[in-house]
Design a protein around this motif. Structure first.
Motif, mmCIF file in Angstrom:
data_model
loop_
_atom_site.group_PDB
_atom_site.id
_atom_site.type_symbol
_atom_site.label_atom_id
_atom_site.label_comp_id
_atom_site.label_asym_id
_atom_site.label_seq_id
_atom_site.Cartn_x
_atom_site.Cartn_y
_atom_site.Cartn_z
ATOM 1 N N UNK A 134 -10.001 -0.514 -82.159
ATOM 2 C CA UNK A 134 -10.332 -0.337 -80.741
ATOM 3 C C UNK A 134 -11.659 0.389 -80.564
ATOM 4 N N UNK A 135 -11.961 1.325 -81.494
ATOM 5 C CA UNK A 135 -13.235 2.036 -81.408
ATOM 6 C C UNK A 135 -14.403 1.103 -81.714
ATOM 7 N N UNK A 136 -14.224 0.215 -82.682
ATOM 8 C CA UNK A 136 -15.281 -0.741 -83.028
ATOM 9 C C UNK A 136 -15.526 -1.715 -81.882
ATOM 10 N N UNK A 137 -14.447 -2.176 -81.246
ATOM 11 C CA UNK A 137 -14.573 -3.073 -80.092
ATOM 12 C C UNK A 137 -15.289 -2.358 -78.946
ATOM 13 N N UNK A 138 -14.921 -1.091 -78.739
ATOM 14 C CA UNK A 138 -15.546 -0.324 -77.655
ATOM 15 C C UNK A 138 -17.041 -0.156 -77.890
ATOM 16 N N UNK A 139 -17.427 0.145 -79.138
ATOM 17 C CA UNK A 139 -18.831 0.405 -79.429
ATOM 18 C C UNK A 139 -19.662 -0.872 -79.464
ATOM 19 N N UNK A 140 -19.105 -1.959 -80.003
ATOM 20 C CA UNK A 140 -19.907 -3.162 -80.173
ATOM 21 C C UNK A 140 -19.787 -4.134 -79.001
ATOM 22 N N UNK A 141 -18.603 -4.222 -78.387
ATOM 23 C CA UNK A 141 -18.396 -5.189 -77.306
ATOM 24 C C UNK A 141 -18.290 -4.540 -75.933
ATOM 25 N N UNK A 142 -18.262 -3.203 -75.905
ATOM 26 C CA UNK A 142 -18.148 -2.466 -74.632
ATOM 27 C C UNK A 142 -16.872 -2.828 -73.879
ATOM 28 N N UNK A 143 -15.776 -2.990 -74.621
ATOM 29 C CA UNK A 143 -14.484 -3.335 -74.047
ATOM 30 C C UNK A 143 -13.457 -2.285 -74.446
ATOM 31 N N UNK A 144 -12.666 -1.819 -73.486
ATOM 32 C CA UNK A 144 -11.569 -0.901 -73.780
ATOM 33 C C UNK A 144 -10.283 -1.694 -73.907
ATOM 34 N N UNK A 145 -9.642 -1.606 -75.073
ATOM 35 C CA UNK A 145 -8.428 -2.367 -75.327
ATOM 36 C C UNK A 145 -7.196 -1.653 -74.776
ATOM 37 N N UNK A 146 -6.261 -2.438 -74.284
ATOM 38 C CA UNK A 146 -4.967 -1.910 -73.846
ATOM 39 C C UNK A 146 -4.056 -1.864 -75.070
ATOM 40 N N UNK A 147 -3.708 -0.661 -75.545
ATOM 41 C CA UNK A 147 -2.896 -0.516 -76.762
ATOM 42 C C UNK A 147 -1.440 -0.177 -76.444
#
Length: 390
Positions: free
Chosen positions: A117-130
């Motif tokens: 989720x941190x990698x997605x946030x940093x590279x895609x600017x998306x916050x995942x629903x976990x």
């Protein structure tokens, strides 16, 4: 969203995957109460193609998807792949070639063991629903929220992969990741042969008697855990193996005197089996004990000081390269280098030697120095005064 629940549907999906350059894969599984992981869901995505596969469906054979995992023309992309690879290895389909975005992220400067989720946030600017992360994946039917959560893991992974690969290729670090991936798919990493179970543990002594019992108890526990499909720790804790190897009990009374063996263990069906395994090992301890090469350990204060210097050097070189230090070397690697210039450690081979190992040896020889420059440590060459004649 409807998961794939039949072999015909799975075959049709896999036909679409053939010819793709890569496929992103993730799994949902449960193993809290079992030895063997229970595969509950498989998610897969390639550009323009995505699906959730239900391996628990009564009318499904995973053979078409396992064939995709074996297809060396398609790169398999995972994040933190270790447990996923173990599952597929047990099914006879070790994914190759493999690309782990967590390891790639470490090589690309995203820090130590970066979470998905941190990698997605940093590279895609998306916050995942976990919120569905810890749900019961074995229960059917799966909710729409569970399926949406599961599929998101691979749809974002399929976007991350080309971005990370491009970043690594531009930095000249793809070879680093490829080397790591080869290690990740080494069959020895997933060996479940009971006689080799002792290798996952840390023997504290080196006498033949101790090592023979240590190996025998570890093998007995592994075999029992596999047969009963229970976690190793539910059969016997790791610390009990060391105490059993140290005391080598040969009867129920001997087992009862051990603090780490559960109360009543000797009277259970396990007790006689374990005593029998220990007795068998003691018949020929020299022949049964594993051979362990004893490496030199940092035993002096001087060697300990070298380890501390190497830690500073490692941090400095990792910062210079913008790569996670853990990917380059571990504390164990540093201890081996401190004790032996020719230590058998990954840090003195391949890209790691170029990035750190060679400098580590130079630091030991006094050819490099560490200089504090504000809040940053710099590595500088030591200029030695020329020797004068006479």
């Amino acid at each position: 969203m409807t998961p794939i629940t039949s072999t015909a549907e799975l075959s049709a999906f896999c036909d679409r995957l053939h010819g793709q350059a890569f496929v992103a894969v993730d799994t949902e599984f449960m193993r809290e109460t079992t030895y063997w992981p229970k595969l509950c869901l498989i998610q897969a995505a390639a550009p323009g193609i995505e699906a959730v596969i239900d391996p628990l469906a009564p009318d499904i054979d995973l053979a078409p998807f396992l064939a995709i995992l074996r297809d060396t023309s398609i790169e398999k992309v995972f994040h933190a792949a270790r447990q996923d690879v173990e599952i597929f290895h047990n099914l006879g389909a070790t994914p190759q070639p493999l690309f782990d975005t967590q390891i790639a992220g470490m090589a690309a400067g995203f820090g130590e063991q970066i979470a998905y989720d941190a990698l997605v946030r940093q590279m895609l600017k998306i916050d995942l629903d976990k919120s569905s992360r810890f749900t019961d994946w074995a229960r059917r039917p799966l909710s729409e929220a569970q399926l949406t959560y599961a599929l998101a893991d691979v749809t974002h992974l399929a976007r991350l992969y080309p971005m990370l690969r491009d970043r690594l290729e531009k930095a000249g670090r793809m070879a680093w990741v490829i080397e790591e991936m080869r290690a990740m798919t080494d069959p020895a990493l997933y060996d479940v042969e009971p006689e080799n179970a002792w290798k996952r543990l840390k023997p504290r002594r080196h006498t033949a008697k101790y090592l023979a019992v240590f190996r025998a108890v570890a093998a007995w526990r592994e075999r029992t855990a596999q047969t009963r499909d229970q976690p190793r720790g539910r059969i016997l804790k790791d610390d009990a193996i060391d105490e059993l190897a140290t005391q080598a009990p040969v009867d129920a009374d001997g087992l009862n005197r051990l603090r780490s063996v559960p109360k009543g263990f000797s009277g259970s069906r396990f007790g006689p089996e374990l005593v029998e395994a220990i007795a068998a090992a003691l018949k020929d301890p020299e022949g049964y004990a594993p051979v362990i090469a004893r490496s030199a350990a940092p035993s002096s204060q001087a060697t300990g000081a070298v380890v501390e210097l190497l830690k500073v050097l490692l941090k400095a070189r990792a910062e210079d390269a913008d790569v996670a230090s853990k990917l380059i070397a571990t504390v164990s690697d540093l201890e081996k280098i401190a004790a032996d210039d020719n230590a058998d450690t990954p840090a003195l081979h391949g890209w790691r030697r170029d990035a750190f190992g060679e400098d580590a040896l130079k630091l030991k020889r006094g050819e490099l120095a560490l200089v504090l420059d504000g809040a940053r440590v710099r590595v500088v060459q030591v200029r030695r005064a020329p020797k004068t004649a006479g």
